[in-house]
Write a protein that holds these residues in place. Structure first.
Motif, short mmCIF file in Angstrom:
data_model
loop_
_atom_site.label_atom_id
_atom_site.label_comp_id
_atom_site.label_asym_id
_atom_site.label_seq_id
_atom_site.Cartn_x
_atom_site.Cartn_y
_atom_site.Cartn_z
N GLY A 274 47.61 -2.37 -21.01
CA GLY A 274 48.62 -2.97 -20.15
C GLY A 274 48.18 -4.20 -19.39
N THR A 275 47.32 -4.02 -18.41
CA THR A 275 46.92 -5.12 -17.54
C THR A 275 46.26 -6.26 -18.30
OG1 THR A 275 46.45 -3.36 -15.92
CG2 THR A 275 45.84 -5.62 -15.32
N GLY A 276 45.33 -5.92 -19.18
CA GLY A 276 44.61 -6.95 -19.94
C GLY A 276 45.53 -7.80 -20.80
N PRO A 277 46.36 -7.20 -21.66
CA PRO A 277 47.28 -8.00 -22.47
C PRO A 277 48.25 -8.83 -21.64
CG PRO A 277 47.06 -5.80 -23.39
CD PRO A 277 46.33 -5.78 -22.09
N GLU A 278 48.70 -8.30 -20.52
CA GLU A 278 49.60 -9.08 -19.67
C GLU A 278 48.92 -10.34 -19.15
OE1 GLU A 278 51.33 -6.73 -16.53
OE2 GLU A 278 51.79 -5.08 -17.91
N ILE A 279 47.69 -10.20 -18.67
CA ILE A 279 46.95 -11.36 -18.16
C ILE A 279 46.72 -12.37 -19.28
CG2 ILE A 279 44.70 -12.11 -17.28
CD1 ILE A 279 44.63 -9.50 -15.64
N TRP A 280 46.39 -11.91 -20.45
CA TRP A 280 46.13 -12.80 -21.58
C TRP A 280 47.38 -13.62 -21.92
CZ3 TRP A 280 41.92 -14.59 -23.72
CH2 TRP A 280 41.97 -15.18 -24.99
N ARG A 281 48.54 -12.96 -21.92
CA ARG A 281 49.79 -13.67 -22.21
C ARG A 281 50.16 -14.62 -21.08
NH1 ARG A 281 51.49 -8.44 -23.81
NH2 ARG A 281 52.65 -8.25 -21.84
N ILE A 287 41.76 -18.35 -19.85
CA ILE A 287 41.15 -17.66 -18.73
C ILE A 287 39.64 -17.73 -18.88
CG2 ILE A 287 41.55 -15.48 -19.97
CD1 ILE A 287 41.44 -14.06 -17.25
N ASP A 288 38.98 -18.08 -17.79
CA ASP A 288 37.53 -18.23 -17.82
C ASP A 288 36.80 -17.06 -17.17
OD1 ASP A 288 37.21 -21.07 -18.91
OD2 ASP A 288 38.64 -21.38 -17.27
N ALA A 289 37.45 -16.37 -16.23
CA ALA A 289 36.78 -15.25 -15.56
C ALA A 289 37.81 -14.25 -15.04
CB ALA A 289 35.93 -15.77 -14.41
N PHE A 290 37.40 -12.99 -15.06
CA PHE A 290 38.19 -11.92 -14.47
C PHE A 290 37.35 -11.26 -13.39
CE2 PHE A 290 39.29 -7.31 -14.42
CZ PHE A 290 40.54 -7.44 -13.83
N VAL A 291 37.89 -11.19 -12.17
CA VAL A 291 37.15 -10.69 -11.02
C VAL A 291 37.85 -9.45 -10.48
CG1 VAL A 291 36.25 -11.23 -8.72
CG2 VAL A 291 36.45 -13.05 -10.46
N GLY A 304 38.74 -5.88 -18.40
CA GLY A 304 37.62 -6.71 -18.85
C GLY A 304 37.33 -6.54 -20.32
N GLN A 305 37.36 -5.30 -20.80
CA GLN A 305 37.09 -5.04 -22.22
C GLN A 305 38.12 -5.73 -23.10
OE1 GLN A 305 34.85 -4.45 -24.78
NE2 GLN A 305 34.33 -2.57 -23.67
N PHE A 306 39.40 -5.65 -22.72
CA PHE A 306 40.42 -6.30 -23.54
C PHE A 306 40.21 -7.81 -23.56
CE2 PHE A 306 44.33 -8.65 -24.07
CZ PHE A 306 44.82 -8.11 -25.25
N LEU A 307 39.98 -8.42 -22.41
CA LEU A 307 39.83 -9.88 -22.34
C LEU A 307 38.62 -10.33 -23.15
CD1 LEU A 307 40.70 -10.46 -18.58
CD2 LEU A 307 42.14 -10.96 -20.57
N LYS A 308 37.54 -9.57 -23.10
CA LYS A 308 36.37 -9.93 -23.90
C LYS A 308 36.61 -9.73 -25.39
CE LYS A 308 32.39 -9.75 -20.81
NZ LYS A 308 31.89 -11.08 -21.21
N THR A 309 37.47 -8.78 -25.73
CA THR A 309 37.83 -8.61 -27.13
C THR A 309 38.56 -9.85 -27.65
OG1 THR A 309 37.99 -6.21 -26.88
CG2 THR A 309 39.14 -7.20 -28.75
N MET A 310 39.38 -10.45 -26.79
CA MET A 310 40.12 -11.64 -27.17
C MET A 310 39.25 -12.90 -27.13
SD MET A 310 42.87 -10.15 -27.89
CE MET A 310 43.90 -11.56 -28.31
N ASN A 311 38.33 -12.95 -26.17
CA ASN A 311 37.43 -14.10 -26.04
C ASN A 311 36.16 -13.63 -25.35
OD1 ASN A 311 36.06 -16.47 -25.58
ND2 ASN A 311 37.60 -17.37 -24.24
N THR A 424 40.03 -21.31 -14.84
CA THR A 424 40.99 -20.29 -14.41
C THR A 424 40.30 -18.96 -14.18
OG1 THR A 424 42.83 -21.33 -15.59
CG2 THR A 424 43.06 -19.00 -15.05
N LEU A 425 40.47 -18.44 -12.97
CA LEU A 425 39.99 -17.11 -12.63
C LEU A 425 41.19 -16.24 -12.30
CD1 LEU A 425 37.99 -19.37 -11.12
CD2 LEU A 425 36.71 -17.32 -10.57
#
Length: 469
Positions: A274-281, A287-291, A304-311, A424-425
């Protein structure tokens, strides 16, 4: 004169005449077309004025109607933190989880835990079943909200030093609230351990007193050490197995369910799906960092795992409050230093005015988070309080303590990296300040705790050179 005449030589009288006719014809056609258009518009208005007007309701697409309170969970907006973004030369975006119906990011987790339990046949709505959870507040509020919508009762066990407004919210939602003294996880009187035991003993007339002559319920096999389900049905074998999963007595009798947000993998999956895919879209993959902070670890691990899977270049950064051991775990590979040793803290869980993040033990969800965290920052109470007041003053944002911690970590990370070129953070705005009136937003409470309220601390932090703070 001869020069002027020479310029006219190429044009014959016939050519001049044709050009003149062309201009006249074009002008005439323009006037005629406008007249015709005006005529038909006038006729159309007259025709409509004689037709009866039929009012119609506003038409909505079916997917614009949300079915119940759970439909409001997720798809929260990203909001730009203007003051910090402008002065730092980057884009700091907050995922506004405070806009979930239960008021926090924990709505996602509570919904996923309950839905997964229903899909697995562990919970059945409107059977008198009760969900038990140990929490410092937000998860309990989310569970109580969703439980009401799905047909369950709730019992929430929490430390007695959390903000009173969280207790008020739980009671308003009809939850049974039990407050206990803060204790270490190894203590059987710790709030999470009490919640687990209460679920196991579900069906007794008095869970708290543990009457020995009360009916003892049966614990079902769930396939997971972290998920505890008990039933008052007698159609269960001693080892927790059942003969017929469709047995009516088994399906309709009340069950006790221990949600266990700390160990339950549904926590991680709520954010991974949920959260990861929403942020990616929402960032268009820029996106350069997730805090994020970590209480159970589910948010930072799943997102974090989803975002790293994408990049894989996306940096995952931990914001950790005072007294928590996660900063040391990321930086030094060990959970404790002398400041975090048991018995040296004001409270056993986390030695901080910040509620909702920070922990001194490894959980299943923390285990999933540690390998993907690239950097970590320890945030003091003074810094978190200063950031909360800074944001109100400059952005009109009234946020809770964990949100303030996250944004302090954003500033520290940007300064450390020396970013000033629009990177972008994204961070989590976990909840609003209205859950923290009695402590974090109470200047008198902070004064007694020797925590100064000074917005200039953030100005000074921003002004510091990028020196790896």
């Amino acid at each position: 004169m001869k020069l002027f005449e020479s310029t006219l030589l190429p044009f014959s009288n016939a050519a001049v005449r044709n050009i003149t006719y062309g201009i006249l014809i074009g002008f005439t056609l323009s006037i005629t077309s406008k007249s015709i258009s005006s005529y038909w518009r006038s006729r159309r208005r007259q025709s409509l004025s004689h037709e009866p007007f039929e009012s119609r309701p506003i038409e909505l697409r079916s997917d614009e109607v949300l079915h119940g309170v759970t439909g409001l969970i997720g798809n929260t907006p990203l909001v730009r933190i203007n003051s910090l973004s402008d002065v730092l030369g980057v884009e700091i975006l907050g995922k506004a989880e405070l806009m979930n119906p239960g008021g926090s990011v924990k709505d996602r987790v509570a919904l996923r835990i309950i839905e997964d339990a229903e899909r697995q046949g562990l919970l059945h709505p409107h059977t008198g079943s009760r969900i038990f959870e140990g929490t410092v507040g937000s998860t309990g509020i989310s569970i109580a909200t969703i439980a009401k919508a799905r047909g369950y009762d709730t019992t929430i066990i929490m430390p007695d030093d959390v903000a009173q407004e969280k207790v008020n919210a739980l009671q308003a939602l009809g939850a049974e609230v039990m407050r206990v003294r803060p204790a270490s996880i190894v203590d059987k009187k710790q709030y999470v351990n009490i919640a687990r035991r209460a679920a196991i003993e579900f069906g007794r007339s008095d869970v708290v007193k543990g009457l020995t002559n009360a009916h003892i319920s049966h614990e079902l096999q769930t396939g997971s050490a972290s998920v505890v389900v008990t039933t008052t049905s007698s159609h269960v074998h001693a080892e927790g197995t059942i003969d017929d999963p469709l047995d009516q007595d088994l399906l309709i009798k009340p069950r006790g369910f221990f949600a266990d947000q700390f160990e339950n993998r549904s926590n991680f999956e709520a954010h991974y799906d949920g959260t990861g895919p929403e942020i990616w879209r929402q960032t268009n993959s820029h996106i350069d960092a997730f805090v994020s902070g970590a209480g159970t670890g589910g948010t930072i691990a799943g997102t974090g795992q989803f975002l790293k899977t994408m990049n894989e270049e996306v940096q995952v950064v931990l914001a950790d409050p005072e007294g928590s051991g996660l900063y040391n775990k990321v930086k030094h590979g060990v959970m404790y230093d002398r400041k975090e040793a048991e018995g040296t803290k004001r409270r056993h869980q986390v030695d901080t005015v910040v509620e909702g993040i920070g922990i001194n033990r490894m959980t299943n969800n923390i285990d999933l988070a540690i390998p993907i965290i690239d950097d970590a920052f320890r945030i003091t109470d003074v810094e978190a309080v200063a950031m909360s007041r800074y944001l109100v003053q400059n952005d009109g944002l009234f946020l809770g303590s964990s949100s303030a911690c996250n944004l302090v970590a954003c500033v520290k990370f940007v300064k450390k990296k020396g970013w000033r070129e629009g990177q972008t953070l994204v961070t989590i705005l976990c909840d609003s300040g209205n859950r923290h009136y009695s402590k974090f937003w109470n200047d008198e409470y902070l004064r007694k705790a020797n925590i100064p309220v000074d917005r200039s601390i953030i100005d000074d932090l921003i002004a510091q050179p990028g020196s790896g703070v």
